[in-house]
Design a protein around this motif. Structure first.
Motif, short mmCIF file in Angstrom:
data_model
loop_
_atom_site.label_atom_id
_atom_site.label_comp_id
_atom_site.label_asym_id
_atom_site.label_seq_id
_atom_site.Cartn_x
_atom_site.Cartn_y
_atom_site.Cartn_z
N PRO A 74 0.83 -1.16 -0.02
CA PRO A 74 0.01 0.08 -0.08
C PRO A 74 0.82 1.36 0.05
O PRO A 74 0.54 2.29 -0.66
CB PRO A 74 -0.78 0.05 1.26
CG PRO A 74 -1.07 -1.78 1.60
CD PRO A 74 0.62 -2.02 1.14
N SER A 75 1.89 1.22 0.68
CA SER A 75 2.98 2.53 0.92
C SER A 75 3.38 2.79 -0.67
O SER A 75 3.54 3.72 -1.07
CB SER A 75 3.79 2.40 1.97
OG SER A 75 4.73 1.14 1.54
N THR A 85 -1.31 7.48 2.44
CA THR A 85 -1.72 6.37 2.92
C THR A 85 -3.11 6.22 3.38
O THR A 85 -3.57 5.23 3.03
CB THR A 85 -0.65 5.60 3.72
OG1 THR A 85 -0.53 6.44 4.89
CG2 THR A 85 0.80 5.54 3.12
N GLY A 86 -3.59 7.28 4.00
CA GLY A 86 -4.94 7.34 4.12
C GLY A 86 -5.79 7.30 3.09
O GLY A 86 -6.98 6.73 3.04
N THR A 89 -5.75 3.72 1.34
CA THR A 89 -6.58 2.87 2.22
C THR A 89 -8.23 2.81 1.76
O THR A 89 -8.75 1.97 1.43
CB THR A 89 -6.63 3.01 3.74
OG1 THR A 89 -5.10 3.10 4.11
CG2 THR A 89 -7.39 2.08 4.49
N ASN A 90 -8.61 4.22 1.53
CA ASN A 90 -9.88 4.31 0.99
C ASN A 90 -10.32 3.77 -0.16
O ASN A 90 -11.10 3.02 -0.70
CB ASN A 90 -10.54 5.77 1.01
CG ASN A 90 -10.53 6.43 2.45
OD1 ASN A 90 -10.80 5.43 3.36
ND2 ASN A 90 -10.31 7.75 2.64
N ASP A 93 -10.15 -0.08 -0.12
CA ASP A 93 -11.48 -0.62 0.43
C ASP A 93 -12.35 -0.67 -0.41
O ASP A 93 -13.05 -1.76 -0.75
CB ASP A 93 -11.87 0.43 1.60
CG ASP A 93 -10.99 0.21 2.83
OD1 ASP A 93 -10.19 -0.74 2.89
OD2 ASP A 93 -11.26 1.02 3.60
N ARG A 103 -6.02 -8.18 -0.53
CA ARG A 103 -5.03 -8.04 0.34
C ARG A 103 -4.46 -9.14 0.91
O ARG A 103 -5.17 -10.04 1.39
CB ARG A 103 -5.45 -7.07 1.47
CG ARG A 103 -5.67 -5.53 1.28
CD ARG A 103 -6.55 -4.98 2.49
NE ARG A 103 -6.63 -3.40 2.03
CZ ARG A 103 -7.74 -2.72 1.97
NH1 ARG A 103 -8.62 -3.40 2.18
NH2 ARG A 103 -7.58 -1.63 1.90
#
Length: 164
Positions: A74-75, A85-86, A89-90, A93, A103
């Motif tokens: 993810p990074s 990164t936030g 994440t969205n 998802d 994942r």
């Protein structure tokens, strides 16, 4: 009135109100901004045809261009797309809910995960890529090969200057 004429009109208003200010740089920046807006509209519309938001399509394209097995942390994804990164994440998802990514544990780091493109998403991405490139080609069709080379050179100069 054509788009370029609307910009000329706007700049003419400034010239009338503030003839002492050279608006040449404003003219170029305004035109660049409008080009970006018009390109964004076309890219958003194409992504919508595939049922994704363009930012989600960027994630899918990043995973696809990473090469087999189409996995990134993810990074690394966030870094490659210039987002936090936030934010990533969205996006992940939403894509996971649709079955486009999964994942999985990172075999090299027990605490980490990897994001993997599903087979369905790989097929979707391959199809979309062809249309995406065709869309871009059509947007630039008005420019000759020499114009494109010169525009690339000029834009690279601006990018390097502004990014420094």
């Amino acid at each position: 009135m054509q788009e370029s004429q609307r910009i000329d009109h706007l700049l003419g208003q400034w010239a009338d109100e503030r003839p002492d200010v050279d608006t040449g740089s404003m003219a170029l920046v305004t035109r660049l901004q409008r080009v970006v807006q018009l390109i964004d509209l076309r890219l958003d519309a194409l992504a919508a045809e595939y049922g994704v938001h363009r930012s989600e399509g960027d994630v899918l394209f990043a995973l696809r261009r990473a090469g087999a097995p189409y996995r990134l942390s993810p990074s690394r994804l966030a870094e490659s797309l210039l987002v936090t990164t936030g934010t990533m994440t969205n996006r992940l998802d939403r894509l996971e809910k649709r079955g486009y990514i999964r994942r999985i544990p990172n075999p090299e780091d027990r605490r980490g995960i990897l994001v993997e493109l599903t087979d369905v998403a790989r097929e979707l991405t391959d199809t979309a890529l062809e249309q995406h490139v065709g869309n871009q080609r059509e947007m630039l069709a008005v420019l000759s090969v020499a114009d494109r080379r010169e525009l690339t050179r000029l834009l690279n100069t601006l990018i390097d200057h502004l990014g420094a």
